[in-house]
Design a protein around this motif. Structure first.
Motif, short mmCIF file in Angstrom:
data_model
loop_
_atom_site.label_atom_id
_atom_site.label_comp_id
_atom_site.label_asym_id
_atom_site.label_seq_id
_atom_site.Cartn_x
_atom_site.Cartn_y
_atom_site.Cartn_z
N ALA A 14 0.84 -1.19 0.00
CA ALA A 14 0.00 0.00 0.00
C ALA A 14 0.88 1.25 0.00
O ALA A 14 1.87 1.33 0.73
N GLY A 15 0.49 2.21 -0.81
CA GLY A 15 1.28 3.41 -0.97
C GLY A 15 2.32 3.34 -2.06
O GLY A 15 2.94 4.36 -2.39
N GLY A 16 2.50 2.18 -2.65
CA GLY A 16 3.49 2.00 -3.69
C GLY A 16 3.00 2.41 -5.05
O GLY A 16 1.90 2.94 -5.21
N SER A 17 3.83 2.12 -6.05
CA SER A 17 3.55 2.54 -7.42
C SER A 17 3.77 1.39 -8.39
O SER A 17 4.58 0.49 -8.14
N LEU A 18 3.04 1.43 -9.48
CA LEU A 18 3.23 0.53 -10.60
C LEU A 18 2.93 1.29 -11.88
O LEU A 18 2.13 2.22 -11.88
N ARG A 19 3.57 0.86 -12.95
CA ARG A 19 3.27 1.38 -14.27
C ARG A 19 2.84 0.23 -15.17
O ARG A 19 3.61 -0.71 -15.40
N LEU A 20 1.64 0.31 -15.68
CA LEU A 20 1.12 -0.65 -16.63
C LEU A 20 1.33 -0.15 -18.05
O LEU A 20 1.29 1.06 -18.30
N SER A 21 1.53 -1.07 -18.96
CA SER A 21 1.64 -0.71 -20.36
C SER A 21 0.82 -1.68 -21.19
O SER A 21 0.58 -2.83 -20.78
N CYS A 22 0.40 -1.23 -22.34
CA CYS A 22 -0.40 -2.06 -23.23
C CYS A 22 -0.15 -1.60 -24.66
O CYS A 22 -0.41 -0.44 -25.00
N GLY A 23 0.32 -2.51 -25.49
CA GLY A 23 0.62 -2.20 -26.88
C GLY A 23 -0.32 -2.90 -27.83
O GLY A 23 -0.67 -4.06 -27.62
N ALA A 24 -0.71 -2.19 -28.87
CA ALA A 24 -1.59 -2.73 -29.90
C ALA A 24 -0.76 -3.18 -31.11
O ALA A 24 0.14 -2.46 -31.55
N SER A 25 -1.08 -4.34 -31.61
CA SER A 25 -0.42 -4.85 -32.80
C SER A 25 -1.46 -5.53 -33.68
O SER A 25 -2.59 -5.76 -33.27
N GLY A 26 -1.07 -5.86 -34.90
CA GLY A 26 -1.96 -6.53 -35.83
C GLY A 26 -2.22 -5.69 -37.06
O GLY A 26 -1.42 -4.84 -37.43
N THR A 27 -3.34 -5.96 -37.70
CA THR A 27 -3.71 -5.28 -38.94
C THR A 27 -4.83 -4.29 -38.66
O THR A 27 -5.95 -4.69 -38.31
N PHE A 28 -4.53 -3.02 -38.82
CA PHE A 28 -5.52 -1.97 -38.60
C PHE A 28 -5.05 -0.70 -39.28
O PHE A 28 -3.87 -0.54 -39.60
N PHE A 29 -6.00 0.20 -39.47
CA PHE A 29 -5.67 1.49 -40.07
C PHE A 29 -5.19 2.48 -39.03
O PHE A 29 -4.21 3.20 -39.25
N SER A 30 -5.89 2.54 -37.90
CA SER A 30 -5.51 3.48 -36.86
C SER A 30 -6.10 3.03 -35.53
O SER A 30 -7.05 2.25 -35.49
#
Length: 120
Positions: A14-30
């Motif tokens: 409790a009181g700590g920190s975390l950084r989450l990340s999430c990357g998109a990949s695949g076939t898409f225009f935007s």
């Protein structure tokens, strides 16, 4: 089709920190708006934070002032910087992305989720 991979979860005090990340990949225009949701056992899925492609943000009242959402459009990655974590923040965190395909259709893609556990 878009694949979203979330990472960065873990166990913190409790009181700590975390950084989450999430990357998109695949076939898409935007990739448009990206969001973080969370779900804890016995609770409904909750929208934590969202960010538009232009960088406009919004937050759930429960995390405002503690969490920061950001994104890097060049690699279609969204982040969630979490500070002053509380036990009630414990949940599986999911990222989403509004994906526009080359055919012009848009849908919301979901990641697999990453577990955040805050010790009480």
């Amino acid at each position: 089709q878009v694949q979203l991979v979330a990472s960065g979860g873990g166990l913190v005090e409790a009181g700590g920190s975390l950084r989450l990340s999430c990357g998109a990949s695949g076939t898409f225009f935007s990739i448009g708006a990206m969001r973080w949701f969370r779900q804890a056992p016995g609770h409904s899925r909750e929208l934590v934070a969202g960010i538009t492609r232009d960088g406009d943000t919004d937050y759930a009242d429960s995390v405002k002032g503690r969490f920061t959402i950001s994104r890097v459009n060049a690699n279609n990655t969204v982040y969630l910087q979490m500070h002053s974590l509380k036990p009630e923040d414990t949940a599986v965190y999911y990222c989403t992305a509004a994906a526009t395909l080359h055919g012009g259709t848009t849908y919301t893609a979901w990641g697999q989720g990453t577990q955040v556990t805050v010790a009480s």
